[in-house]
Scaffold this motif. Structure first.
Motif, PDB file in Angstrom:
ATOM      1  N   GLN A  10     -73.547 -28.732  57.355  1.00 10.94           N
ATOM      2  CA  GLN A  10     -72.790 -28.447  56.266  1.00 10.94           C
ATOM      3  C   GLN A  10     -72.025 -27.273  56.250  1.00 10.94           C
ATOM      4  N   MET A  11     -72.325 -26.256  57.308  1.00 15.66           N
ATOM      5  CA  MET A  11     -71.611 -24.934  57.419  1.00 15.66           C
ATOM      6  C   MET A  11     -70.825 -24.912  58.807  1.00 15.66           C
ATOM      7  N   SER A  62     -75.232 -18.393  57.796  1.00 12.83           N
ATOM      8  CA  SER A  62     -75.585 -17.568  56.633  1.00 12.83           C
ATOM      9  C   SER A  62     -77.109 -17.421  56.543  1.00 12.83           C
TER      10      SER A  62
END
Length: 297
Positions: free
Chosen positions: A33-34, A207
Motif C-alpha cells: 500500500q505504501m 513508516s
C-alpha cells in the motif's frame, strides 16, 4: 525412523512453512500500500541479510561462504529477484488464493525447462503432467470469464522464474552449502533491490505503521524456506507436497476473513488439477528411482 513416524515431524515443519508463506503474502499486500515491489525486496533482503549474517557468525561458518561460483549465484538470484517481485506485485492485485494456485505451477515449469538447462529427459508422463497443469492454469485464470489482468499474468509469470531458481539452485547445491546460498541470496538481492528502487530517485522509507510488515516479510521469507527444506530432509516429496498444497485453503480462508475475498470454486478445481500434475510427476520420479535401485541391487 519409519515412514509413519516421519509424517508427524514433516507435518509440523510444513505447518511452519504454510504459516510463514501465508504471513508473507498478507504482509506483502499491506506493505504494498505504501512501497513498490523493489522497495519491499530491498527491505526484505536487508532483514534477511542481518539474520543470515548473525547465524553464520554465531555458528562460525564463514568458511562455507564461497566465491568460486559467484556468476551462478548472480544468475540464480536474478531469477529469484524477478520472480519474487512479480509475486509481491500479484498479491496486491488479485485474490491471494489465485496467486498461490498459479504459483504451484512452478514444478511443472521445471519439467519444461530441465531438458534445456539440465539435460534431463522429458518422458511421456512428464509431458502429461505439463498438459494437466496447463489446463489447471486456464481454469484458475478463467480467461473466458474476464479479460486477463496484470495480476494473473504476473502470478503465472513468477512461477516460471521460481522454476528457474529451482534449477539453478539444484546446480549450486552440488558444490555449495545452505549458508553460502542464503548469504549470496540476501546480499545480492539487497543490492538489486536498492538499485531498482532508487532508479527513479524516489526511495520510500517505511513508516512506523509499515515497518512491522517489512520485518514480518523478511523473517517469514527465511522461515518458510527453512521449514520447507527441513520437511524435505525428513520425509519424501510424496509426503511433503500434499501438505504444501494445504496453503491454498489456508490462504483462501485468511483472505476471506481479513479482506472479504470471495472463495471461488474454480480456483480450487484448477488447483486440484495442478496438484494432480505435480503429484503424478513426483510418483513417476519415485518410480524411476525405485527401478534404478532395484536394477543396481
Amino acid at each position: 525412523m519409519t515412514a509413519e513416524t516421519k509424517i508427524l515431524p514433516a507435518a509440523l515443519w510444513m505447518s511452519g512453512a504454510i504459516a510463514s508463506f501465508s504471513a508473507m503474502a498478507i504482509a506483502g499486500r499491506e506493505a504494498g500500500q505504501m512501497l513498490d515491489t523493489f522497495e519491499i525486496m530491498a527491505y526484505r533482503s536487508m532483514v534477511g541479510l542481518l539474520i543470515v549474517t548473525l547465524v553464520i557468525t554465531i555458528g562460525g561458518n564463514w568458511r562455507s561462504v564461497k566465491t568460486d561460483r559467484i556468476k551462478s549465484h548472480f544468475l540464480r538470484n536474478l531469477a529469484h529477484f524477478t520472480g519474487q517481485n512479480l509475486w509481491f506485485f500479484a498479491v496486491t492485485l488479485i485474490p491471494l488464493a489465485q496467486v498461490f494456485a498459479l504459483e504451484f505451477t512452478s514444478p511443472l515449469w521445471v519439467i519444461v525447462l530441465s531438458p534445456l538447462l539440465l539435460g534431463e529427459r522429458l518422458t511421456l508422463i512428464r509431458g502429461l503432467c505439463v498438459l494437466l497443469g496447463f489446463i489447471g492454469i486456464l481454469i484458475v485464470a478463467r480467461p473466458t470469464s474476464a479479460p486477463l489482468n496484470a495480476g494473473v499474468i504476473t502470478a503465472a509469470s513468477c512461477a516460471i522464474f521460481f522454476a528457474l531458481t529451482v534449477i539453478l539452485t539444484k546446480r549450486l547445491t552440488r558444490h555449495e552449502g545452505i549458508a553460502s546460498i542464503l548469504f549470496w541470496l540476501t546480499s545480492m538481492q539487497l543490492v538489486m533491490g536498492l538499485i531498482m528502487a532508487g532508479w527513479d530517485g524516489d526511495f520510500a522509507l517505511p513508516s512506523l505503521a509499515i515497518l512491522p510488515w517489512i520485518l514480518l516479510i523478511g523473517c517469514a521469507g527465511l522461515a518458510a524456506h527453512f521449514c520447507f527444506t527441513n520437511a524435505l530432509s525428513i520425509a519424501p516429496a510424496t509426503v511433503v507436497v500434499p501438505f504444501d498444497f494445504a496453503r491454498l485453503p489456508v490462504i483462501a480462508l485468511l483472505a476471506m476473513v481479513i479482506y472479504g475475498e470471495e472463495v471461488v470454486i474454480w480456483t480450487f478445481v484448477g488447483a486440484g488439477l495442478i496438484f494432480a500434475a505435480n503429484y503424478l510427476n513426483i510418483l513417476e520420479a519415485a518410480g524411476r528411482i525405485g527401478a534404478g535401485k532395484a536394477r543396481s541391487s
